[in-house]
Design a protein around this motif. Sequence first.
Motif, PDB file in Angstrom:
ATOM      1  N   ASP A 159      31.174  35.642  45.553  1.00 21.55           N
ATOM      2  CA  ASP A 159      30.331  34.529  45.648  1.00 21.55           C
ATOM      3  C   ASP A 159      31.309  33.481  46.493  1.00 21.55           C
ATOM      4  N   THR A 160      32.446  33.431  46.136  1.00 23.10           N
ATOM      5  CA  THR A 160      33.263  32.423  46.849  1.00 23.10           C
ATOM      6  C   THR A 160      34.009  33.088  48.083  1.00 23.10           C
ATOM      7  N   GLY A 161      33.814  34.383  48.368  1.00 26.65           N
ATOM      8  CA  GLY A 161      34.541  34.873  49.687  1.00 26.65           C
ATOM      9  C   GLY A 161      35.768  35.458  49.231  1.00 26.65           C
ATOM     10  N   CYS A 162      35.800  36.775  48.605  1.00 26.55           N
ATOM     11  CA  CYS A 162      37.049  37.478  48.143  1.00 26.55           C
ATOM     12  C   CYS A 162      37.462  38.322  49.496  1.00 26.55           C
ATOM     13  N   LEU A 163      38.579  38.926  49.417  1.00 25.01           N
ATOM     14  CA  LEU A 163      38.990  40.000  50.444  1.00 25.01           C
ATOM     15  C   LEU A 163      38.160  41.308  50.291  1.00 25.01           C
ATOM     16  N   GLN A 164      38.045  41.912  51.382  1.00 28.06           N
ATOM     17  CA  GLN A 164      37.528  43.385  51.253  1.00 28.06           C
ATOM     18  C   GLN A 164      38.609  44.114  52.065  1.00 28.06           C
ATOM     19  N   PHE A 165      38.724  45.606  51.326  1.00 22.44           N
ATOM     20  CA  PHE A 165      39.592  46.458  51.959  1.00 22.44           C
ATOM     21  C   PHE A 165      38.718  47.775  52.532  1.00 22.44           C
ATOM     22  N   ILE A 166      39.254  48.706  53.322  1.00 22.89           N
ATOM     23  CA  ILE A 166      38.470  49.901  53.486  1.00 22.89           C
ATOM     24  C   ILE A 166      39.780  50.811  53.199  1.00 22.89           C
ATOM     25  N   PRO A 167      39.935  51.305  52.048  1.00 21.04           N
ATOM     26  CA  PRO A 167      40.965  52.250  51.478  1.00 21.04           C
ATOM     27  C   PRO A 167      41.386  53.228  52.651  1.00 21.04           C
ATOM     28  N   GLY A 168      42.848  53.476  52.909  1.00 26.21           N
ATOM     29  CA  GLY A 168      43.230  54.545  53.612  1.00 26.21           C
ATOM     30  C   GLY A 168      43.182  54.291  55.045  1.00 26.21           C
ATOM     31  N   THR A 169      42.602  53.314  55.610  1.00 22.24           N
ATOM     32  CA  THR A 169      42.565  53.143  57.098  1.00 22.24           C
ATOM     33  C   THR A 169      43.814  52.783  57.603  1.00 22.24           C
TER      34      THR A 169
END
Length: 315
Positions: A159-169
């Motif tokens: 809701d507050t805008g956390c990080l996102q990752f695409i693992p292994g990239t």
Amino acid sequence: MHQNRTQGEFALNQEELASFHAQGYFGPFKVYEIEEMKASWRRERLRLLDRSNAVYQDEAASSGNTNISNYDRHLDSAFLADHISRPQIVDRVGSALGPDVLCWRTEFFPKYPGDEGTDWHQADTFANASGKPQIVWPEAEEFGGTITVWTAFTEANEDTGCLQFIPGTHQTMFYDETKRMHYDPKLINQADKDGVRRGFFGYDYRELQIDPDWKPDESKAVSMVMRPGESIMFWSTLMHASLPHNGKSEDMRLGFASRYVPAGVRVYPDTNEIDEYGGRVSLDRYGAVLVSGKNEYDYNRIARSTTTGHAFTTR
């Protein structure tokens, strides 16, 4: 890639280190208790409003109208100077980088209710906005980038805008940092990208794509939900982004990123200023901080601890 490990209390074990190298990130892990972080930030946010000792005093930085105004406050804040050197962080970073480690930059990343998310991106030399490499690894090394430790000073969730990752990239660069992005503050909070409102502080990171038709596989994205006082470490070459702050909470989401490289990496080579994000600042008072081991190189500006009430000095 460096495999040397430090032997501190919080050093990664072999299984954790293998996971970090495979996924490109490790964590979240606790650096502060939740209430400790909340109390510290209530105190320090008022102190940080005073920029009289900040290393970047140029009008563009002091105005707060450019992302540069959030850079390197660890050089004048005792709290942030302690934070970047905490063993919970440095032991883990040293596990991947080896014993001799510099913190070369810190940044605040505030996200207020209604703010857009951050574009998917990778950073190797950090020339993406300035047009000049800001870190350069020795030619013998096969890998570049920096290890970023992103600490949640407040709640960071979907809701507050956390990080996102695409693992292994993190082992393949999908962007060419020698290209130039075009700064336009009118882009902020305006672009819908595949159903998500994202931008890059007045830039569009897609301008750097090697293949203009390529898109990150967001079906593999994972959200990094973090409580206050938790940190996560990741390679800057890992595909990462953040979600928008959807406004369901009136609270700002605040992350603090500290960036680390081995002491042998050249920092801000052949330049005396930072020119990006619509601002320009001089590096006259800048210095990287040795947080672990020793520095046997003479080509980087190094900050020194001071007992005069400031965190560091480069003079």
